[in-house]
Design a protein around this motif. Structure first.
Motif, PDB file in Angstrom:
ATOM      1  N   VAL A 127     -15.109 -27.760   0.746  1.00 25.38           N
ATOM      2  CA  VAL A 127     -14.228 -28.921   0.700  1.00 25.38           C
ATOM      3  C   VAL A 127     -12.788 -28.433   0.730  1.00 25.38           C
ATOM      4  O   VAL A 127     -12.398 -27.606  -0.098  1.00 25.38           O
ATOM      5  CB  VAL A 127     -14.469 -29.763  -0.582  1.00 25.38           C
ATOM      6  N   GLY A 128     -12.008 -28.931   1.689  1.00 26.58           N
ATOM      7  CA  GLY A 128     -10.585 -28.623   1.720  1.00 26.58           C
ATOM      8  C   GLY A 128      -9.865 -29.382   0.620  1.00 26.58           C
ATOM      9  O   GLY A 128     -10.315 -30.447   0.197  1.00 26.58           O
ATOM     10  N   ALA A 129      -8.754 -28.835   0.152  1.00 28.22           N
ATOM     11  CA  ALA A 129      -7.993 -29.482  -0.914  1.00 28.22           C
ATOM     12  C   ALA A 129      -6.513 -29.488  -0.549  1.00 28.22           C
ATOM     13  O   ALA A 129      -5.915 -28.435  -0.362  1.00 28.22           O
ATOM     14  CB  ALA A 129      -8.205 -28.766  -2.238  1.00 28.22           C
ATOM     15  N   LEU A 130      -5.956 -30.691  -0.449  1.00 23.01           N
ATOM     16  CA  LEU A 130      -4.528 -30.824  -0.160  1.00 23.01           C
ATOM     17  C   LEU A 130      -3.704 -30.564  -1.418  1.00 23.01           C
ATOM     18  O   LEU A 130      -2.881 -29.656  -1.458  1.00 23.01           O
ATOM     19  CB  LEU A 130      -4.235 -32.211   0.411  1.00 23.01           C
TER      20      LEU A 130
ATOM     21  N   GLY B 277      -4.910 -29.556  -4.315  1.00 21.26           N
ATOM     22  CA  GLY B 277      -5.434 -28.366  -4.956  1.00 21.26           C
ATOM     23  C   GLY B 277      -5.048 -27.077  -4.260  1.00 21.26           C
ATOM     24  O   GLY B 277      -5.185 -25.995  -4.818  1.00 21.26           O
ATOM     25  N   GLU B 278      -4.568 -27.176  -3.018  1.00 18.52           N
ATOM     26  CA  GLU B 278      -4.144 -26.024  -2.218  1.00 18.52           C
ATOM     27  C   GLU B 278      -5.176 -24.901  -2.257  1.00 18.52           C
ATOM     28  O   GLU B 278      -4.907 -23.772  -2.668  1.00 18.52           O
ATOM     29  CB  GLU B 278      -2.776 -25.515  -2.678  1.00 18.52           C
ATOM     30  N   MET B 279      -6.392 -25.240  -1.813  1.00 21.18           N
ATOM     31  CA  MET B 279      -7.474 -24.255  -1.781  1.00 21.18           C
ATOM     32  C   MET B 279      -8.577 -24.757  -0.867  1.00 21.18           C
ATOM     33  O   MET B 279      -8.562 -25.893  -0.410  1.00 21.18           O
ATOM     34  CB  MET B 279      -8.051 -24.056  -3.180  1.00 21.18           C
ATOM     35  N   LEU B 280      -9.513 -23.869  -0.629  1.00 21.77           N
ATOM     36  CA  LEU B 280     -10.782 -24.211  -0.012  1.00 21.77           C
ATOM     37  C   LEU B 280     -11.806 -24.043  -1.124  1.00 21.77           C
ATOM     38  O   LEU B 280     -11.946 -22.954  -1.680  1.00 21.77           O
ATOM     39  CB  LEU B 280     -11.085 -23.279   1.164  1.00 21.77           C
ATOM     40  N   ASP B 281     -12.482 -25.101  -1.488  1.00 22.34           N
ATOM     41  CA  ASP B 281     -13.405 -25.067  -2.611  1.00 22.34           C
ATOM     42  C   ASP B 281     -14.826 -24.927  -2.092  1.00 22.34           C
ATOM     43  O   ASP B 281     -15.266 -25.703  -1.243  1.00 22.34           O
ATOM     44  CB  ASP B 281     -13.263 -26.345  -3.445  1.00 22.34           C
ATOM     45  N   ARG B 282     -15.540 -23.912  -2.604  1.00 20.47           N
ATOM     46  CA  ARG B 282     -16.949 -23.729  -2.233  1.00 20.47           C
ATOM     47  C   ARG B 282     -17.811 -24.156  -3.408  1.00 20.47           C
ATOM     48  O   ARG B 282     -17.669 -23.662  -4.525  1.00 20.47           O
ATOM     49  CB  ARG B 282     -17.262 -22.276  -1.891  1.00 20.47           C
ATOM     50  N   LEU B 283     -18.704 -25.115  -3.146  1.00 21.55           N
ATOM     51  CA  LEU B 283     -19.611 -25.611  -4.163  1.00 21.55           C
ATOM     52  C   LEU B 283     -21.016 -25.120  -3.857  1.00 21.55           C
ATOM     53  O   LEU B 283     -21.491 -25.247  -2.728  1.00 21.55           O
ATOM     54  CB  LEU B 283     -19.599 -27.135  -4.201  1.00 21.55           C
ATOM     55  N   THR B 284     -21.684 -24.542  -4.858  1.00 25.29           N
ATOM     56  CA  THR B 284     -23.067 -24.104  -4.728  1.00 25.29           C
ATOM     57  C   THR B 284     -23.957 -25.226  -5.229  1.00 25.29           C
ATOM     58  O   THR B 284     -23.743 -25.758  -6.323  1.00 25.29           O
ATOM     59  CB  THR B 284     -23.318 -22.830  -5.561  1.00 25.29           C
ATOM     60  N   LEU B 285     -24.936 -25.589  -4.411  1.00 29.29           N
ATOM     61  CA  LEU B 285     -25.831 -26.690  -4.749  1.00 29.29           C
ATOM     62  C   LEU B 285     -27.221 -26.186  -5.117  1.00 29.29           C
ATOM     63  O   LEU B 285     -27.688 -25.181  -4.582  1.00 29.29           O
ATOM     64  CB  LEU B 285     -25.973 -27.637  -3.560  1.00 29.29           C
ATOM     65  N   SER B 286     -27.851 -26.925  -6.010  1.00 29.79           N
ATOM     66  CA  SER B 286     -29.269 -26.788  -6.279  1.00 29.79           C
ATOM     67  C   SER B 286     -29.818 -28.199  -6.156  1.00 29.79           C
ATOM     68  O   SER B 286     -29.597 -29.038  -7.037  1.00 29.79           O
ATOM     69  CB  SER B 286     -29.501 -26.224  -7.683  1.00 29.79           C
ATOM     70  N   GLY B 287     -30.435 -28.484  -5.021  1.00 29.76           N
ATOM     71  CA  GLY B 287     -30.821 -29.862  -4.719  1.00 29.76           C
ATOM     72  C   GLY B 287     -29.563 -30.689  -4.525  1.00 29.76           C
ATOM     73  O   GLY B 287     -28.697 -30.324  -3.736  1.00 29.76           O
TER      74      GLY B 287
ATOM     75  N   ILE C 198      -7.898 -32.950  -6.626  1.00 31.89           N
ATOM     76  CA  ILE C 198      -7.557 -31.953  -5.608  1.00 31.89           C
ATOM     77  C   ILE C 198      -7.148 -32.573  -4.279  1.00 31.89           C
ATOM     78  O   ILE C 198      -6.726 -31.859  -3.381  1.00 31.89           O
ATOM     79  CB  ILE C 198      -8.715 -30.973  -5.367  1.00 31.89           C
ATOM     80  N   ALA C 199      -7.302 -33.884  -4.114  1.00 31.23           N
ATOM     81  CA  ALA C 199      -7.060 -34.560  -2.836  1.00 31.23           C
ATOM     82  C   ALA C 199      -7.920 -33.923  -1.737  1.00 31.23           C
ATOM     83  O   ALA C 199      -7.431 -33.233  -0.859  1.00 31.23           O
ATOM     84  CB  ALA C 199      -5.581 -34.542  -2.464  1.00 31.23           C
ATOM     85  N   PRO C 200      -9.257 -34.139  -1.808  1.00 28.06           N
ATOM     86  CA  PRO C 200     -10.157 -33.518  -0.844  1.00 28.06           C
ATOM     87  C   PRO C 200      -9.877 -33.960   0.583  1.00 28.06           C
ATOM     88  O   PRO C 200      -9.477 -35.090   0.826  1.00 28.06           O
ATOM     89  CB  PRO C 200     -11.542 -33.963  -1.298  1.00 28.06           C
ATOM     90  N   SER C 201     -10.074 -33.011   1.504  1.00 27.78           N
ATOM     91  CA  SER C 201      -9.843 -33.298   2.922  1.00 27.78           C
ATOM     92  C   SER C 201     -10.776 -32.426   3.745  1.00 27.78           C
ATOM     93  O   SER C 201     -10.589 -31.225   3.831  1.00 27.78           O
ATOM     94  CB  SER C 201      -8.396 -33.011   3.288  1.00 27.78           C
ATOM     95  N   GLY C 202     -11.747 -33.021   4.302  1.00 23.89           N
ATOM     96  CA  GLY C 202     -12.706 -32.280   5.112  1.00 23.89           C
ATOM     97  C   GLY C 202     -13.850 -31.765   4.256  1.00 23.89           C
ATOM     98  O   GLY C 202     -13.670 -31.443   3.085  1.00 23.89           O
TER      99      GLY C 202
END
Length: 139
Positions: A81-84, A86-96, A59-63
């Motif tokens: 995480v921004g994606a250059l 991937g052309e999106m804003l990716d939201r990751l849900t964490l558990s620990g 996705i070429a992460p940026s930020g």
């Protein structure tokens, strides 16, 4: 979160620790942007750490920003995480330290997301590659 550093680069999410080897470019998940293998194309090797999460295709992460605000209570503790590429804003849900869910946002804009930050009021701000500042708030 807390006092740990996080990084999203090489299409991986890591919590780098001093003295550990994260493998680049010996171990790599995914392929190069033009579709070729990176190095030998292996994904694990003794003495090298695995990423907490990786994107394939790349996705070429940026930020990267953690959400700690109250405006979106359901997003508390998420990583954005921004994606250059991937052309999106990716939201990751964490558990620990484990990613348990992924939600691509802003995909309908077809915009390269250059950076992401959380504002003091709890809104999520994303900057596109063409300089447009987007503010995400509840409807």
């Amino acid at each position: 979160m807390g006092d740990r550093a996080w990084s999203a680069r090489r299409d991986e999410l890591n919590t780098p620790e001093a003295g550990k080897n994260y493998g680049w470019p010996v171990i790599v998940h995914g392929i190069d942007y033009i579709g070729t293998k990176i190095g030998q194309g292996i994904t694990e090797k003794a003495g090298m750490e695995q990423p907490l999460y990786y994107w394939d295709p790349v996705i070429a992460p940026s930020g990267l920003a953690f959400y700690t605000g109250d405006l979106f209570p359901q997003w508390k503790g998420s990583v954005f995480v921004g994606a250059l590429r991937g052309e999106m804003l990716d939201r990751l849900t964490l558990s620990g330290k484990k990613v348990v869910a992924e939600e691509p946002l802003l995909v309908d804009l077809h915009a390269r997301i250059r950076d992401v930050r959380m504002g003091p009021e709890g809104a999520v701000y994303a900057l596109t590659d063409n300089g447009k500042l987007l503010k995400l708030t509840p409807r």
